[in-house]
Design an enzyme around this catalytic site. Structure first.
Site, PDB file in Angstrom:
ATOM      1  N   HIS A  41       3.492  -4.110  -3.561  1.00 59.72           N
ATOM      2  CA  HIS A  41       2.597  -3.298  -4.402  1.00 59.72           C
ATOM      3  C   HIS A  41       2.233  -1.971  -3.716  1.00 59.72           C
ATOM      4  O   HIS A  41       2.569  -0.901  -4.187  1.00 59.72           O
ATOM      5  CB  HIS A  41       1.290  -4.045  -4.678  1.00 59.72           C
ATOM      6  CG  HIS A  41       1.429  -5.399  -5.276  1.00 59.72           C
ATOM      7  ND1 HIS A  41       1.860  -5.635  -6.566  1.00 59.72           N
ATOM      8  CD2 HIS A  41       1.167  -6.628  -4.751  1.00 59.72           C
ATOM      9  CE1 HIS A  41       1.857  -6.926  -6.814  1.00 59.72           C
ATOM     10  NE2 HIS A  41       1.449  -7.561  -5.744  1.00 59.72           N
TER      11      HIS A  41
HETATM   12  O1  RIB Z   1      -2.894  -6.592  -7.184  1.00 58.49           O
HETATM   13  C1  RIB Z   1      -2.279  -6.155  -6.001  1.00 58.49           C
HETATM   14  C2  RIB Z   1      -3.252  -5.416  -5.139  1.00 58.49           C
HETATM   15  O2  RIB Z   1      -4.310  -6.287  -4.787  1.00 58.49           O
HETATM   16  C3  RIB Z   1      -2.641  -4.947  -3.810  1.00 58.49           C
HETATM   17  O3  RIB Z   1      -3.288  -3.779  -3.379  1.00 58.49           O
HETATM   18  C4  RIB Z   1      -2.960  -6.067  -2.876  1.00 58.49           C
HETATM   19  O4  RIB Z   1      -3.062  -5.640  -1.516  1.00 58.49           O
HETATM   20  C5  RIB Z   1      -4.317  -6.474  -3.369  1.00 58.49           C
HETATM   21  O5  RIB Z   1      -5.270  -5.595  -2.789  1.00 58.49           O
END
Ligand code: RIB
Ligand code: CA
Length: 315
Positions: free
Chosen positions: A240
Site C-alpha cells: 500500500h
Molecule cells: O489500509 C492500508 C493502510 O493502513 C496502510 O497505510 C497500512 O500501513 C495501514 O496503515
C-alpha cells in the site's frame, strides 16, 4: 534539486518499505518523519520509525512523535495485520537514535512556515490526525503545501477494515474530512490501486538474497502477506504505502482521474468511506486525483533497484 517531503507514518511493515524507498531515492529529500498512532499505538510506531531509519543508515533523520489518538474517536489499531509491535516478521535492535524534540504537529507547522512556499510535499501513509491537527492549528500552512500524496480510501475495491472503509481513513474520518476539504493539491492512492501492487514469491526471494535491508523487506512481507492471503485469497502482500513514494519517483507508473472525493463521517455503516465520484455525477468540485492503476512490473523493478542500492550504500 531533490523534492522535499515529509512522511507522516504509522509503521507498519508497508510503511517501512515506503520509508526505505524514499531514503534510497536521490530524487527525494526527506525532511523528517512525523509519526502517528494507527497500525499500532504511538509508543510502537515512534519506536518503529526510528528502527527503520537506523536500518537505512539514517540515524540523523528527525523523527517526531505526534498524535496518539484520533481527533474525536477512540483509536482503532491493526495488530491482527501487523503483529503486536507493528513490525513483526523481523527483529531489529532497539533504536539508539532519540526522538527529535517537539511534537510532530509543531514540526509540520514550523517546517512548512520555514521552507519556500510550494516546496514541501506531505506524504501521509497512516491516519490523517497529525496533518489535520496542523491544518486546524495553522491554516496559513495549507497554501504553502506543494502537494499531499496519501495512501488511503477505496471505492471500487471497497473497504479493508469495514465493508465500506479503508483503515487509514476509518481510524480518523474527521481528520480525513479536514484534509480532503483543505484545498491542497491531493493525490490519493486507494486500495483500488494498492491491491494491484501485490508482491510475488520471486520478488520476495530477490529481496531475501540481498543484504540486511532486502532481507528485512522479505521478512516483513512474509509476515504482512498472511493477512491478505487468508482474507482475500491473494497471492502476495499489497504494498500500500510504497505506492505514494513510487508516484513521486515516476507518476507514469500510475493512472487515475481528477474527481470529487468526500469523506463519510456520519453513516451508520459507512463511516470513513471515501465517496469517490468517478463518473462525475454529483456536480461537486474535483478535489483529488484518485489513482486506480499501476504498472506492476515496473513498480517492482523500481523498488528492487532502489532497495538494492540502499543495501549497498548502508552496508
Ligand atoms: O489500509 C492500508 C493502510 O493502513 C496502510 O497505510 C497500512 O500501513 C495501514 O496503515
Ligand atoms: Ca501505514
Amino acid at each position: 534539486m531533490a523534492r522535499k517531503i515529509i512522511i507522516d507514518t504509522d509503521p507498519g511493515q508497508d510503511d517501512a518499505v515506503a520509508i526505505l524507498l524514499a531514503l534510497a531515492s536521490p530524487e527525494l529529500e526527506v525532511l523528517g518523519l512525523s509519526v502517528v498512532a494507527g497500525n499500532v499505538g504511538l509508543d510502537h510506531t515512534q519506536r518503529n520509525a526510528r528502527m527503520i531509519c537506523e536500518l537505512a543508515g539514517r540515524p540523523d533523520l528527525p523523527v517526531h512523535a505526534g498524535c496518539d489518538a484520533p481527533l474525536q474517536r477512540k483509536l482503532i489499531t491493526a495488530e491482527h495485520v501487523h503483529g503486536k509491535t507493528g513490525l513483526d516478521g523481523v527483529t531489529l535492535p532497539e533504536p539508539a537514535m532519540p526522538l527529535a524534540p517537539g511534537h510532530a504537529v509543531d514540526f509540520l507547522i514550523e517546517t512548512l512556515r520555514r521552507e519556500k512556499p510550494g516546496s514541501v510535499t506531505l506524504v501521509p501513509i497512516g491516519p490523517l490526525t497529525n496533518i489535520a491537527t496542523a491544518f486546524r492549528r495553522a491554516p496559513d500552512i495549507v497554501p504553502r503545501v506543494r502537494e499531499i500524496v496519501l495512501m488511503g480510501g477505496a471505492y471500487f475495491e471497497v473497504g479493508n477494515i469495514t465493508p465500506a472503509a479503508e483503515f487509514n481513513i476509518h481510524v480518523d474520518p474527521e481528520a480525513a474530512k479536514i484534509v480532503f476539504a483543505s484545498g491542497a493539491a491531493l493525490t490519493v492512492m486507494p486500495l483500488d490501486v494498492t491491491h494491484r501492487a501485490l508482491t510475488s514469491r520471486a520478488w520476495v526471494e530477490t529481496m531475501r538474497g540481498m543484504g540486511r535491508i532486502g532481507q528485512a523487506v522479505a521478512g516483513w512481507t512474509d509476515f504482512f502477506e498472511r493477512y491478505d492471503r487468508e482474507k482475500y485469497g491473494s497471492q502476495g502482500a499489497p504494498l500500500h504505502d510504497p505506492c505514494t513514494i513510487a508516484w513521486l519517483l515516476d507518476p507514469e507508473l500510475f493512472s487515475g482521474r481528477l474527481i470529487n472525493v468526500e469523506i463519510e463521517t456520519r453513516g451508520e455503516y459507512t463511516q470513513g468511506m471515501t465517496v469517490a465520484d468517478w463518473w462525475g455525477v454529483s456536480g461537486r468540485p474535483a478535489n483529488a486525483t484518485f489513482i486506480r492503476e499501476v504498472k506492476r512490473d515496473a513498480f517492482f523493478a523500481l523498488l528492487t533497484e532502489r532497495i538494492r542500492a540502499l543495501d549497498q550504500r548502508a552496508g
